[in-house]
Scaffold this active site. Structure first.
Site, short mmCIF file in Angstrom:
data_model
loop_
_atom_site.label_atom_id
_atom_site.label_comp_id
_atom_site.label_asym_id
_atom_site.label_seq_id
_atom_site.Cartn_x
_atom_site.Cartn_y
_atom_site.Cartn_z
N LYS A 61 46.58 41.21 34.37
CA LYS A 61 45.30 40.68 34.43
C LYS A 61 45.47 39.52 35.50
CE LYS A 61 41.61 38.69 31.42
NZ LYS A 61 41.51 38.32 30.12
N SER A 136 37.02 40.09 28.34
CA SER A 136 37.12 39.75 29.89
C SER A 136 38.31 40.54 30.45
CB SER A 136 37.40 38.26 29.93
OG SER A 136 38.93 38.04 29.54
N SER A 160 39.02 39.30 24.16
CA SER A 160 39.22 39.79 25.47
C SER A 160 40.12 40.80 25.68
CB SER A 160 39.41 38.58 26.50
OG SER A 160 38.15 38.12 26.82
#
Lengths: 469, 94
Positions: A61, A136, A160
């Protein structure tokens, strides 16, 4: 040989490497081809690194710092930023020889539930590209579900990791607070942020967790794990006491298809030997979301103060003076949701409002911890849907922040208490994946993996999106 | 729970965010709606409750006091928008 990147687990991939049935170059080549083929549509990656190495390739990420590789956290304010050091979690992946495939897309600074808050455009759900992958960590989930990575790291503040794993039919662990280092992880809300794995199987998840977890001298909020991480083999749930929190399973807005799928999984748990009973968390669910949307923005307003256009990142053009430089850099560099949360958090911490907002929310947080502690006196694990809905359409909630916030209404309460949570896919509703949330006491990851593995085998979910089979 | 225009501008100044003139009202409306929702926490009487600032019972974490090399200057300045004379250059404070 032809590698089915959509289906191969990390464990199987490691086997191929070990038996020399595939070379590191061929392996990376297979992922690069898959990216060429599908990432134009999915937009899972913000930066493709295409590294070749001895281990199983991984997607990371974009809020996780990678030395020499662009790291933006999905924000314009970090456009062009190239870190000069590694985060501890990435250094641990590197030490295991895991080559970096690329940096995955995310909502800006991890604030969002759809990746639509990325300054670089949304990722798309491999099950239906008209829909969001969740967020996210949506880029990480889209990469794994779309066969563009065998596994990935995400981060989870309010849900997330768990929510995008749910929306993309994957396994996602939000670890116990304090078990995974945040050194070099771009901060959103420091009393909540945790890094964790997104994978196709529970076993892969446990393996990746074992690589990243453990105390780090560079992060004073980390602790030693009380026991070694075990890759699970359990096939039964004999004697396991499973609590079904009423409020987490009957909350307003849970789609009937989600409830049906979760109830089938609970029935399966009983067939596997679990003792299932009801439990109540009345205030955790009713007040959890409000509590989170005070504490997380308050902490974010402080963490995001560092983006000032001086040391790195975006700087506004032709500033008149220093204040003008700060104020225009920040307004122009941050997206709408980040600005909103900075303003909200600053307000909640400002003189005259601190006690009524931030102070009160911290007390609600204590109450939530107490409710979960009471539930764990009677039960080993708790279960609920992870997300009230299946993947929603791109644009559907983009203009309504409060509707978007509700995506995390079921993941936020355990997060506020610092509890670990594991999403496993439990079925389909309208052709889209439904996720089951398993919640355990602090440091119960091994139990979550064991139970998740047994259930995963009984459910028999196929993680390859139907349209790509 | 309404938030006034003056409060919005005050908070924006504290947060070092310059809201363009034409957008103040929209920001005010959004913040007002969110504050309405989060004000729900005030329904609870929690006079006796302790605040939680951190989910683990950690008190102090001590480490050995060992000096380590720090980031070389050129690396520290590598991402600077306007480096000059081994420092970060900014406009005058006005």
């Amino acid at each position: 040989m032809t590698l089915d990147t959509l289906r191969l687990t990390a464990e199987e991939t490691a086997g191929l490497i070990e038996r020399r049935e595939v070379s590191p170059r061929e392996l990376t080549g297979a992922y690069m081809r898959a990216i060429d083929e599908r990432d134009g549509e999915l937009h899972a990656y913000l930066h493709v690194a295409g590294e070749i190495g001895p281990g199983v390739p991984i997607a990371i990420k974009d809020c996780i710092t990678t030395s020499g590789v662009p790291t933006t956290a999905g924000s314009r304010i970090l456009q062009g930023y190239v870190p000069v050091f590694d985060s501890t979690v990435f250094a641990r992946c590197r030490a295991m020889g895991l080559p970096l495939i690329g940096k995955s897309n995310m909502d800006e600074f991890a604030m969002g539930s759809s990746t639509e808050n990325s300054a670089y455009g949304p990722s798309r759900n491999p099950w239906d590209p008209e829909r969001v992958p969740g967020g996210s960590s949506g880029g990480s989930a889209a990469a794994v579900a779309g066969g563009l990575a065998p596994w990935a790291l995400g981060s989870d503040t309010g849900g997330s990791i768990k929510q995008p794993a749910a929306l993309c039919g994957l396994v996602g662990l939000r670890p116990t607070y304090g078990t995974v280092s945040r050194y070099g992880v771009i901060a959103f809300a420091s009393s909540l942020d945790q890094v964790g794995p997104i994978t196709r199987t529970v076993r892969d998840n446990a393996w990746l967790y074992s690589i990243i977890a453990g105390r780090d001298p560079l992060d004073s909020t980390t602790v030693d794990l009380p026991e070694q991480v075990r890759v699970p083999t359990a096939e039964s749930l004999n004697g396991l006491r499973v609590g079904v929190p009423r409020e987490l399973n009957e909350a307003e807005g849970i789609e009937p298809g989600v409830t049906a799928s979760v109830q089938r999984a609970i029935a399966l748990a009983e067939e596997l030997g679990a003792e299932v009973g009801e439990v109540s968390l009345p205030r955790s669910v009713e007040y959890g979301l409000a509590c989170y949307y005070l504490i997380a923005p308050a902490e974010a307003s402080s963490n995001l103060a560092r983006y000032d256009g001086v040391r790195y990142g975006y700087r506004a053009e032709a500033p008149a003076d220093l204040l003008d430089l700060y104020e225009r850099t920040r307004w122009e560099g941050f997206g709408a949701e980040s600005r909103r949360r900075i303003l909200l958090g600053t307000y909640a911490l400002s003189a005259g409002y601190y006690d009524a907002f931030y102070g009160q929310a911290q007390k609600v947080r204590t109450l939530i911890g107490q409710e979960f502690a009471a539930a764990f006196e009677r039960y080993d694990l708790l279960v609920s849907p992870t997300s009230p809905t299946v993947a929603f359409r791109i644009g559907e909630k983009a203009e309504n922040p409060l509707a978007m916030y509700l995506s995390d209404v079921l993941t936020i309460p355990p997060n506020m208490a610092g509890l670990p949570g594991l999403n496993i896919p439990c079925g389909l509703s309208e052709g889209l994946p439904v996720g089951l949330q398993l919640i355990g006491p602090q440091f119960s990851e091994n139990l979550l993996f064991a139970a998740g593995h047994a259930l995963e085998r009984a459910i028999g979910f196929d993680p390859v999106p139907e349209r790509l089979r | 729970m309404a938030i006034t225009r003056e409060q919005v501008l005050h908070v924006a100044r504290l947060a070092r965010l310059r809201i363009p003139e034409g957008e103040v009202e929209a920001v005010q409306a959004q913040l007002g709606a969110i504050l309405d929702a989060v004000s729900k926490v005030s329904e609870l009487d929690l006079a006796g409750a302790e605040p939680t600032s951190h989910p683990l019972d950690l008190v102090n974490t001590w480490d050995e006091d060992i000096s380590r090399p720090s980031l070389p200057r050129e690396e520290a300045l590598a991402n600077a928008p306007d480096p000059a004379e081994n420092a970060f250059r900014v406009p005058s404070a006005g």
